[in-house]
Design a protein around this motif. Structure first.
Motif, PDB file in Angstrom:
ATOM      1  N   THR A  20       3.962   8.245  -0.280  1.00  0.00           N
ATOM      2  CA  THR A  20       3.047   9.373  -0.157  1.00  0.00           C
ATOM      3  C   THR A  20       3.760  10.610   0.361  1.00  0.00           C
ATOM      4  OG1 THR A  20       2.448   8.668   2.079  1.00  0.00           O
ATOM      5  CG2 THR A  20       1.074   7.851   0.261  1.00  0.00           C
ATOM      6  N   THR A  35      10.021  11.154  -3.716  1.00  0.00           N
ATOM      7  CA  THR A  35       8.565  11.076  -3.621  1.00  0.00           C
ATOM      8  C   THR A  35       7.962  10.593  -4.935  1.00  0.00           C
ATOM      9  OG1 THR A  35       8.522  12.866  -1.992  1.00  0.00           O
ATOM     10  CG2 THR A  35       6.449  12.352  -3.083  1.00  0.00           C
ATOM     11  N   SER A  83       0.829  -1.200   0.000  1.00  0.00           N
ATOM     12  CA  SER A  83       0.000   0.000   0.000  1.00  0.00           C
ATOM     13  C   SER A  83       0.868   1.255   0.000  1.00  0.00           C
ATOM     14  CB  SER A  83      -0.909   0.008   1.222  1.00  0.00           C
ATOM     15  OG  SER A  83      -0.143  -0.029   2.412  1.00  0.00           O
ATOM     16  N   ALA A  84       0.237   2.387  -0.300  1.00  0.00           N
ATOM     17  CA  ALA A  84       0.930   3.662  -0.271  1.00  0.00           C
ATOM     18  C   ALA A  84       1.242   4.043   1.173  1.00  0.00           C
ATOM     19  CB  ALA A  84       0.060   4.729  -0.925  1.00  0.00           C
ATOM     20  N   GLU A  85       2.414   4.618   1.410  1.00  0.00           N
ATOM     21  CA  GLU A  85       2.844   4.939   2.768  1.00  0.00           C
ATOM     22  C   GLU A  85       3.997   5.937   2.726  1.00  0.00           C
ATOM     23  OE1 GLU A  85       3.976   1.148   4.368  1.00  0.00           O
ATOM     24  OE2 GLU A  85       5.149   0.642   2.608  1.00  0.00           O
ATOM     25  N   PRO A  86       4.206   6.667   3.820  1.00  0.00           N
ATOM     26  CA  PRO A  86       5.351   7.584   3.893  1.00  0.00           C
ATOM     27  C   PRO A  86       6.645   6.827   4.178  1.00  0.00           C
ATOM     28  CG  PRO A  86       4.079   7.707   5.902  1.00  0.00           C
ATOM     29  CD  PRO A  86       3.319   6.793   4.991  1.00  0.00           C
TER      30      PRO A  86
END
Length: 311
Positions: free
Chosen positions: A112, A105, A65-68
């Motif tokens: 994210t 990024t 999943s999208a994540e920092p």
């Protein structure tokens, strides 16, 4: 995010010759599956080459999943803006003025956001959160490699000013014997000192350490003088800051048997009473600490402000 909720933080640690990636499990204070991956990195390469190596390494641990992401790397770097300030430090010249945040990024798997943290701060926080400094309120962390990294902590907060704190919290800004400290304490300084003492071409530090253990007097003398000098520089700071533990990491700390004695002797020479109350130790989790600390910083701060609060 807080420990206990199953949160995992993807992290990169960037060095002059390598990049390491892992997923830090905040619940266990360890690496997910106990695993990190490494890629070689040419610190003299182009910005595109450096970014490609980081992305290639990150792809091996990226989640579904999208994540920092959190990134630990050495200065001089504008951690707030994500822009390199390297000049005359022997590595990462191509990142001077380069917007690394924008590049990563756009390229890191599922990123994210990307936060940046000083690698010495991350090391010290990692050892305080989950290593040799756990349970200590006042901590000094030192990293030994291409230069001298440092961090001063009080209750998990990174300090930049105050009694016993080096300017901006950076020991490398101090001077010794009329010159910058890193002209005496660094990989290049050790090699140069051995070449002067032995008359031989300078081998790398690992080989100098091997020679010292085999009884080479020049090699042993270089370690003794180098880390005795570091102790004499650190002694007044520790006497004023009053940490209960000094944790030492970095590649050169792998020769702890040759570093610890001279370091303690130098410290004792200038601050004997205070030093006796300080635990002086090598890192408990030398390879993992910068990864753990970067995840801790990203989670505790949320934004790259350079100050932390305990989780």
């Amino acid at each position: 995010m807080r420990p206990g909720d199953g949160s995992v933080v993807p992290v990169l640690e960037v060095g002059g010759t390598h990049v390491t990636a892992a997923r830090v499990d905040l619940t266990t204070r360890g690496l997910r599956s106990g695993r990190s991956v490494h890629e070689p990195l040419d610190g003299d390469g182009s910005a595109e080459h450096i970014v490609s190596a980081l992305v290639r390494c990150a792809a091996q641990v990226s989640g579904a999943s999208a994540e920092p992401w959190a990134v630990a790397l050495p200065g001089p770097f504008d951690y707030e803006r994500g822009i390199g300030r390297y000049e005359g430090v022997g590595k990462f010249d191509a990142l001077r003025g380069f917007d690394l945040r924008a590049a990563l990024t756009a390229s890191l798997p599922g990123a994210t956001a990307v936060s940046f943290w000083n690698d010495a701060d991350a090391f010290a926080l990692g050892e305080w959160w989950a290593g040799a400094a756990r349970g200590h309120r006042r901590v000094v962390g030192i990293t030994l490699g291409t230069g001298v990294g440092s961090c001063f902590l009080h209750d998990g907060r990174v300090l930049r000013h105050g009694p016993g704190v080096a300017p901006e919290g950076r020991v490398h800004t101090l001077r010794y014997a009329g010159g910058p400290l890193e002209e005496t304490v660094s990989r290049r300084a050790l090699r140069r000192a051995y070449a002067r003492a032995s008359g031989a071409s300078p081998p790398d530090v690992r080989e100098i350490a091997r020679l010292a253990r085999q009884g080479d007097r020049a090699a042993a003398g270089v370690f003794a003088e180098t880390f005795g000098a570091l102790g004499r520089v650190l002694g007044p700071l520790l006497a004023a800051f009053e940490p209960t533990v000094l944790v030492v990491g970095g590649a050169i700390a792998g020769a702890w048997d040759l570093v610890s004695g001279p370091l303690r002797a130098g410290l004792t020479e200038v601050a004997p009473a205070r030093v006796r109350r300080i635990v002086i130790t090598s890192a408990q989790r030398p390879a993992e600490a910068p990864l753990l600390g970067a995840a801790y910083l990203a989670t505790a701060c949320g934004e790259p402000r350079g100050r932390t609060a305990p989780l």
